[in-house]
Scaffold this motif. Sequence first.
Motif, PDB file in Angstrom:
ATOM      1  N   UNK A  22       0.833  -1.199   0.000  1.00  0.00           N
ATOM      2  CA  UNK A  22       0.000   0.000   0.000  1.00  0.00           C
ATOM      3  C   UNK A  22       0.874   1.258   0.000  1.00  0.00           C
ATOM      4  N   UNK A  23       1.920   1.242   0.808  1.00  0.00           N
ATOM      5  CA  UNK A  23       2.826   2.390   0.866  1.00  0.00           C
ATOM      6  C   UNK A  23       3.561   2.583  -0.451  1.00  0.00           C
ATOM      7  N   UNK A  24       4.045   1.486  -1.011  1.00  0.00           N
ATOM      8  CA  UNK A  24       4.839   1.552  -2.249  1.00  0.00           C
ATOM      9  C   UNK A  24       4.008   2.038  -3.432  1.00  0.00           C
ATOM     10  N   UNK A  25       2.751   1.584  -3.512  1.00  0.00           N
ATOM     11  CA  UNK A  25       1.942   1.864  -4.696  1.00  0.00           C
ATOM     12  C   UNK A  25       0.857   2.910  -4.464  1.00  0.00           C
ATOM     13  N   UNK A  26       0.759   3.433  -3.247  1.00  0.00           N
ATOM     14  CA  UNK A  26      -0.138   4.543  -2.988  1.00  0.00           C
ATOM     15  C   UNK A  26      -1.614   4.212  -3.023  1.00  0.00           C
ATOM     16  N   UNK A  27      -2.006   3.103  -2.434  1.00  0.00           N
ATOM     17  CA  UNK A  27      -3.435   2.780  -2.314  1.00  0.00           C
ATOM     18  C   UNK A  27      -3.709   2.347  -0.886  1.00  0.00           C
ATOM     19  N   UNK A  28      -4.988   2.287  -0.542  1.00  0.00           N
ATOM     20  CA  UNK A  28      -5.389   1.894   0.806  1.00  0.00           C
ATOM     21  C   UNK A  28      -6.509   0.869   0.734  1.00  0.00           C
ATOM     22  N   UNK A  29      -6.329  -0.232   1.439  1.00  0.00           N
ATOM     23  CA  UNK A  29      -7.371  -1.253   1.542  1.00  0.00           C
ATOM     24  C   UNK A  29      -8.121  -1.083   2.863  1.00  0.00           C
ATOM     25  N   UNK A  30      -9.430  -1.308   2.865  1.00  0.00           N
ATOM     26  CA  UNK A  30     -10.161  -1.296   4.134  1.00  0.00           C
ATOM     27  C   UNK A  30      -9.597  -2.349   5.073  1.00  0.00           C
ATOM     28  N   UNK A  31      -9.558  -2.081   6.367  1.00  0.00           N
ATOM     29  CA  UNK A  31      -9.002  -3.049   7.322  1.00  0.00           C
ATOM     30  C   UNK A  31      -9.621  -4.445   7.205  1.00  0.00           C
ATOM     31  N   UNK A  32     -10.924  -4.510   6.945  1.00  0.00           N
ATOM     32  CA  UNK A  32     -11.580  -5.812   6.830  1.00  0.00           C
ATOM     33  C   UNK A  32     -11.048  -6.596   5.630  1.00  0.00           C
ATOM     34  N   UNK A  33     -10.729  -5.883   4.548  1.00  0.00           N
ATOM     35  CA  UNK A  33     -10.192  -6.552   3.364  1.00  0.00           C
ATOM     36  C   UNK A  33      -8.765  -7.040   3.627  1.00  0.00           C
ATOM     37  N   UNK A  34      -7.988  -6.256   4.350  1.00  0.00           N
ATOM     38  CA  UNK A  34      -6.649  -6.696   4.735  1.00  0.00           C
ATOM     39  C   UNK A  34      -6.743  -7.970   5.563  1.00  0.00           C
ATOM     40  N   UNK A  35      -7.672  -7.988   6.523  1.00  0.00           N
ATOM     41  CA  UNK A  35      -7.858  -9.175   7.361  1.00  0.00           C
ATOM     42  C   UNK A  35      -8.207 -10.398   6.516  1.00  0.00           C
TER      43      UNK A  35
END
Length: 244
Positions: free
Chosen positions: A65-78
């Motif tokens: 996410x840091x490298x490519x500049x996007x953010x996933x919702x915490x539930x999706x990360x889980x």
Amino acid sequence: MPPITHLLFDCDNTLVLSEELAFEACAELSNEICEKQGIPDRYTGPDLMTTFVGQNFRGVVMGLQTRHGFTLPPAEVDTYVSRELGKVIETLEAKAEPCVNCTPVLQQLYDSQKYGLAVVSSSALSRVQASVRKVGQDKFFPPDHIFSAATSLPVPTTKPDPAIYLHACKAIGKDPAECVAVEDSKSGTLSAVRAGIPTIGYVGSYGGVIKQKEMAEVLKEAGVKVIMEDWTEFMDCLAKIEAM
């Protein structure tokens, strides 16, 4: 330095040759994430291992996410973390092997009863348990002395955060200075060193003399007290730390 009473071992590529196997599954899901985000980059297991060795998959996702500049919702990360864990455990239960010459040393330490033994890993607890069980090392560690940065803490984290080592020391009732850690990665070494634990840097799992020498320098810069190229050197390395 107080007498050393406990030995704290990283698991992946320190006790068990598991990193390459695990990063195969990491790459598959990392590429799925990139595709869904419209990112053209694709990763192989070795690509991810070079960048994220010593971190768990949650750390990999955060890094992407840091490298490519996007953010996933915490539930999706889980959800991704859960899927990766299942894939990795299945692979480890089929293919994991112990690090060369490690198990006889653990047996010697276990038989001597001189030191308490524990595992301190970034990986999920079920993955660590599957790894040591597959290679027959589970008998050396009390079940409540296997610690996971992804599972054992109130808030999941990953090395180089020292939280898991501090938690392990508190759980076993020892000051960090009474322990010695064994780590193979920069992130793991930083985690142990930042917790105040004298650390042995293990480079035997890296392929080739050149790579081992490179990693030895990386681990020295991160703060290890001594470098171990093969598990047959462990007792000598431990004695060097105890003499400091």
